[in-house]
Design a protein around this motif. Structure first.
Motif, mmCIF file in Angstrom:
data_model
loop_
_atom_site.group_PDB
_atom_site.id
_atom_site.type_symbol
_atom_site.label_atom_id
_atom_site.label_comp_id
_atom_site.label_asym_id
_atom_site.label_seq_id
_atom_site.Cartn_x
_atom_site.Cartn_y
_atom_site.Cartn_z
ATOM 1 N N GLU A 1 0.967 -1.240 0.014
ATOM 2 C CA GLU A 1 0.152 -0.032 0.083
ATOM 3 C C GLU A 1 0.683 1.185 -0.017
ATOM 4 O OE1 GLU A 1 -2.708 -0.609 3.382
ATOM 5 O OE2 GLU A 1 -4.053 -1.965 2.282
ATOM 6 N N THR A 2 1.889 1.170 0.678
ATOM 7 C CA THR A 2 2.817 2.517 0.830
ATOM 8 C C THR A 2 3.497 2.616 -0.513
ATOM 9 O OG1 THR A 2 4.672 1.114 1.617
ATOM 10 C CG2 THR A 2 3.322 2.270 3.191
ATOM 11 N N ALA A 3 3.785 1.658 -1.343
ATOM 12 C CA ALA A 3 4.402 1.582 -2.671
ATOM 13 C C ALA A 3 3.693 2.423 -3.524
ATOM 14 C CB ALA A 3 4.621 0.098 -3.074
ATOM 15 N N ILE A 4 1.973 2.350 -3.371
ATOM 16 C CA ILE A 4 1.281 3.260 -4.424
ATOM 17 C C ILE A 4 1.497 4.713 -3.859
ATOM 18 C CG2 ILE A 4 -1.191 3.784 -4.799
ATOM 19 C CD1 ILE A 4 -1.557 0.558 -4.030
ATOM 20 N N GLU A 5 1.715 4.890 -2.731
ATOM 21 C CA GLU A 5 1.994 6.213 -2.252
ATOM 22 C C GLU A 5 3.433 6.713 -2.668
ATOM 23 O OE1 GLU A 5 1.261 6.156 1.890
ATOM 24 O OE2 GLU A 5 -0.697 5.191 1.934
ATOM 25 N N GLY A 6 4.305 6.022 -2.682
ATOM 26 C CA GLY A 6 5.664 6.570 -2.899
ATOM 27 C C GLY A 6 6.607 5.821 -2.102
ATOM 28 N N VAL A 7 7.431 6.844 -1.509
ATOM 29 C CA VAL A 7 8.624 6.274 -0.600
ATOM 30 C C VAL A 7 8.206 6.423 0.889
ATOM 31 C CG1 VAL A 7 10.985 6.510 0.005
ATOM 32 C CG2 VAL A 7 10.210 7.141 -2.422
ATOM 33 N N PRO A 8 8.230 5.234 1.642
ATOM 34 C CA PRO A 8 7.870 5.284 2.856
ATOM 35 C C PRO A 8 9.167 5.885 3.771
ATOM 36 C CG PRO A 8 8.269 2.895 2.451
ATOM 37 C CD PRO A 8 8.445 3.882 1.259
ATOM 38 N N GLU A 9 8.911 6.650 4.976
ATOM 39 C CA GLU A 9 9.695 6.803 5.891
ATOM 40 C C GLU A 9 10.010 5.771 6.740
ATOM 41 O OE1 GLU A 9 8.571 10.065 8.467
ATOM 42 O OE2 GLU A 9 9.323 11.608 7.062
ATOM 43 N N GLU A 10 11.239 5.303 6.988
ATOM 44 C CA GLU A 10 11.526 4.105 7.666
ATOM 45 C C GLU A 10 13.233 4.153 8.110
ATOM 46 O OE1 GLU A 10 10.635 1.435 4.912
ATOM 47 O OE2 GLU A 10 12.367 1.320 3.443
ATOM 48 N N THR A 11 13.477 3.243 8.929
ATOM 49 C CA THR A 11 14.874 2.789 9.366
ATOM 50 C C THR A 11 15.165 1.578 8.494
ATOM 51 O OG1 THR A 11 14.578 3.652 11.444
ATOM 52 C CG2 THR A 11 16.544 2.240 11.158
ATOM 53 N N ARG A 12 16.409 1.595 7.983
ATOM 54 C CA ARG A 12 17.183 0.572 7.003
ATOM 55 C C ARG A 12 18.346 0.228 7.551
ATOM 56 N NH1 ARG A 12 14.140 -0.126 2.584
ATOM 57 N NH2 ARG A 12 15.684 -1.108 1.432
ATOM 58 N N GLY A 13 18.848 -1.085 7.021
ATOM 59 C CA GLY A 13 20.198 -1.562 7.635
ATOM 60 C C GLY A 13 21.182 -1.468 6.128
ATOM 61 N N ALA A 14 22.350 -0.963 6.657
ATOM 62 C CA ALA A 14 23.030 -0.879 5.416
ATOM 63 C C ALA A 14 23.813 -2.201 5.015
ATOM 64 C CB ALA A 14 24.321 0.160 5.631
ATOM 65 N N ASN A 15 23.824 -2.447 3.781
ATOM 66 C CA ASN A 15 24.767 -3.853 3.234
ATOM 67 C C ASN A 15 25.785 -3.452 2.733
ATOM 68 O OD1 ASN A 15 21.964 -5.135 4.073
ATOM 69 N ND2 ASN A 15 21.198 -4.440 1.773
ATOM 70 N N ASP A 16 26.649 -4.686 2.867
ATOM 71 C CA ASP A 16 28.065 -4.559 2.282
ATOM 72 C C ASP A 16 28.315 -3.997 1.025
ATOM 73 O OD1 ASP A 16 28.721 -5.246 5.010
ATOM 74 O OD2 ASP A 16 29.108 -7.253 4.409
#
Length: 617
Positions: free
Chosen positions: A391-406
């Protein structure tokens, strides 16, 4: 992908977390040295749950974390105390840590608060036994310079480090308590960064200022960078756990790529009148499946993604697709991931089963379908999470916390935390910082110049020492009258060579190093004997430097004894000297030094060898 970052409205900020090298932890007297996780003396378990803030609100990030019921095991050591186990109230804020934080505040040109109040920050991922992290605001409103203009410092906090994650297992996580409570500073910049390159430069500048104190821990995991990124039409995303400066530039650029792609997907979904249907049970569709993953599951849950056909499999970062984003949310609920119709038939799922799945959820050709196969309760939670993310993909970019990958990409971790996660700590009295007592340390850049001009070190060696982890030891050695070049080469070259030879140099204390260097300066140990003596001390740290010299068989020899050895070498090589003369010096010098085994200084050996060769030519 190339972007005009100004046109996109890129805004970025940094949060730098740096452990301090103090004698004690932030709220107890336990040491800050890390321990071997294979040697705990006991363990205990806890279950953690979120609590309401003083306004009666629950933090969304903590609430999502608590939806997965997990047992947390904690490994305790012979240095672990009741404060670390959350069985005793914390002590006062460690004064050494506070003073170091004030030094850092001075370097960042920050304004120090009049009174430092300790707060509790709710954390229920198991990384703290109490279910919260203690944090105190120390300074605000600073600034650093970069090549693309100034970057403001919003705030600097003094915090306790979290416990170290050792193992994630089914139903729980194991942590070690040796790291919990180590003091660290968290430095947050203002959102003044406009390019990936400026983000890296700002982090590099802050790192240099931190190391200039000589009072921060060094090594893997002792400094972490979080990066906040947004573009004009996107949303603020916090990427946590960036370990290397080299990764910052790639992560900022990669997040811009991701947000640009997600916005384009949202535009396409809007044009298709996209929607997300209610999740349904699809277990019967796969009752006779040959797919090993699905066949072993208790239940299969599906969600129809209206208008999503071809977009779930669309790449938004290298090897990461919109479907990967949906899968991240499913994994947070304990599922192994998802399958979706943009990638099926595959993984043992047949074309016939795909058609049956579409029919079961009434999917049209322009729709996609995502499924989760797991235990019933996990599958239901996971498919709901997938539906919410779609549902958030329809709206655009969600605010969130993400983990950095190598690889420069990132993965979903949790929602952005809100103000509800903070509330006052009532067990710790406030502290009154006094910046007037603190003298700002010399910058590393200034040290490099001083080492070059006053200590006569070459540019490369001067920079290596100033930025190296042994800089405080070098300063102490020079202060005791040790030759700067000898001290620098020992700390930066000899120790590195010994480490490569698997010598346990971690056993060497600063006093070991200083004692050996002082003996060299006093003429009681040749430069060539430094490595053998340090090897002995590393093998048995209880030895004194003098005893290590004896153990290494390097008790000094007088000048005449050195001459006798030189003469013996010359006599064995008389024909070579007759033929080559002084040209034989280089080869014979090596033979002499080998015969003396570091018992004599190289300059003395060189002088006597040249003298004896000269007598014979």
């Amino acid at each position: 992908m190339t972007h005009d970052y100004e046109e996109l409205g890129l805004v970025a900020g940094l949060e730098i977390h740096q452990q301090l090298d103090t004698a004690s932890k932030l709220f107890c007297g336990c040491p800050t040295e890390r321990r071997d996780p294979e040697e705990p003396v006991r363990s205990f378990t806890r279950y953690l749950h979120p609590t309401k803030s003083e306004l009666g609100e629950l933090d969304e990030a903590a609430l999502e974390e608590s939806r997965v019921d997990r047992e947390f095991e904690y490994l305790a050591f012979d240095t672990t105390c009741l404060v670390e186990e959350d069985d005793e109230p914390p002590g006062r804020l460690d004064r050494e840590a506070l003073n170091t934080a004030l030094e850092i505040a001075a370097l960042l040109d920050c304004t120090v608060v009049d009174r430092a109040h300790v707060m509790r920050k709710i954390v229920v991922d198991g990384s703290n036994t109490s279910g919260f992290q203690r944090s105190t605001l120390v300074a605000t409103d600073g600034e650093i310079e970069t090549g693309d203009g100034p970057v403001g410092i919003a705030d600097m906090l003094l915090e306790e480090e979290s416990a170290a994650r050792i193992e994630e297992r089914e139903g729980g996580v194991t942590y070690a308590l040796d790291r919990l409570g180590i003091p660290l500073v968290e430095i947050g910049t203002k959102p003044d960064i406009r390019t990936p390159e400026q983000a890296r430069e700002a982090a590099e500048r802050i790192g240099m200022l931190l190391r200039s104190t000589g009072k921060v821990k060094r090594g893997l995991g002792t400094i972490r960078q979080d990066v906040n990124v947004s573009i004009a039409e996107g949303a603020r995303v916090e990427m946590k756990g960036v370990q290397s400066l080299d990764d910052i530039e790639a992560l900022v650029a990669g997040e811009v790529d991701r947000q640009v792609e997600l916005l384009d997907i949202a535009d396409t979904l809007e044009s298709r009148d996209a929607a997300v249907a209610e999740p349904t049970d699809a277990t019967e569709v796969f009752a006779d499946t040959d797919s090993g993953v699905i066949a072993g599951a208790e239940a299969v849950r599906a969600v129809r993604l209206v208008g999503f056909d071809g977009l779930v499999g669309r790449e938004i970062q290298p090897d990461r697709r919109l479907g990967t984003e949906l899968s991240d949310h499913a994994k947070r609920q304990g599922a192994g991931g998802i399958f979706h119709t943009d990638e099926l038939p595959a993984y043992g799922v047949t074309e016939t089963e795909v058609e049956a799945l579409r029919e079961a959820v009434a999917a049209d050709p322009e729709d996609a379908v995502a499924i989760v196969a797991a235990d019933t309760d996990v599958a239901e939670r996971a498919i709901e999470a997938v539906a919410e993310r779609a549902e958030t993909a329809i709206e655009g970019v969600p605010e969130e916390t993400r983990g950095a990958n190598d690889d420069g990409t990132s993965r979903y971790l949790r929602p952005l935390p809100g103000a509800a996660r903070m509330y006052p700590e009532t067990d710790v009295p406030p502290a009154d910082p006094d910046p007037a007592e603190i003298e700002a340390p010399e910058l590393l850049t200034e040290k490099v110049e001083r080492y070059r001009e006053e200590l006569d070190l070459g540019s490369g060696l001067a920079e290596q020492v100033a930025y190296g982890r042994h800089m405080p030891t070098f300063e102490a050695a020079v202060g005791r009258g040790v030759d700067p070049t000898t001290a620098a080469s020992t700390l930066e070259s000899t120790l590195t060579e010994l480490r490569r030879d698997d010598v346990p140099v971690g056993n060497l204390t600063e006093e070991h190093l200083l004692s050996v260097l002082e003996l060299v300066e006093a003429g009681e140990l040749a430069n060539e004997g430094i490595a053998p003596v340090l090897t002995e001390l590393a093998a048995d740290p209880t030895l004194s430097a003098e005893a290590a010299i004896e153990t290494a068989g390097l008790s000094g020899v007088d000048r005449e004894a050195v001459r006798e050895t030189v003469v013996e070498v010359i006599e064995r090589n008389e024909s070579q000297i007759e033929t080559e003369g002084m040209a034989a010096f280089s080869g014979l010098m090596g033979e002499c030094m080998g015969a003396l085994r570091g018992k004599a200084d190289g300059e003395v050996v060189s002088e006597l060898l040249r003298e004896e060769i000269g007598r014979r030519t």
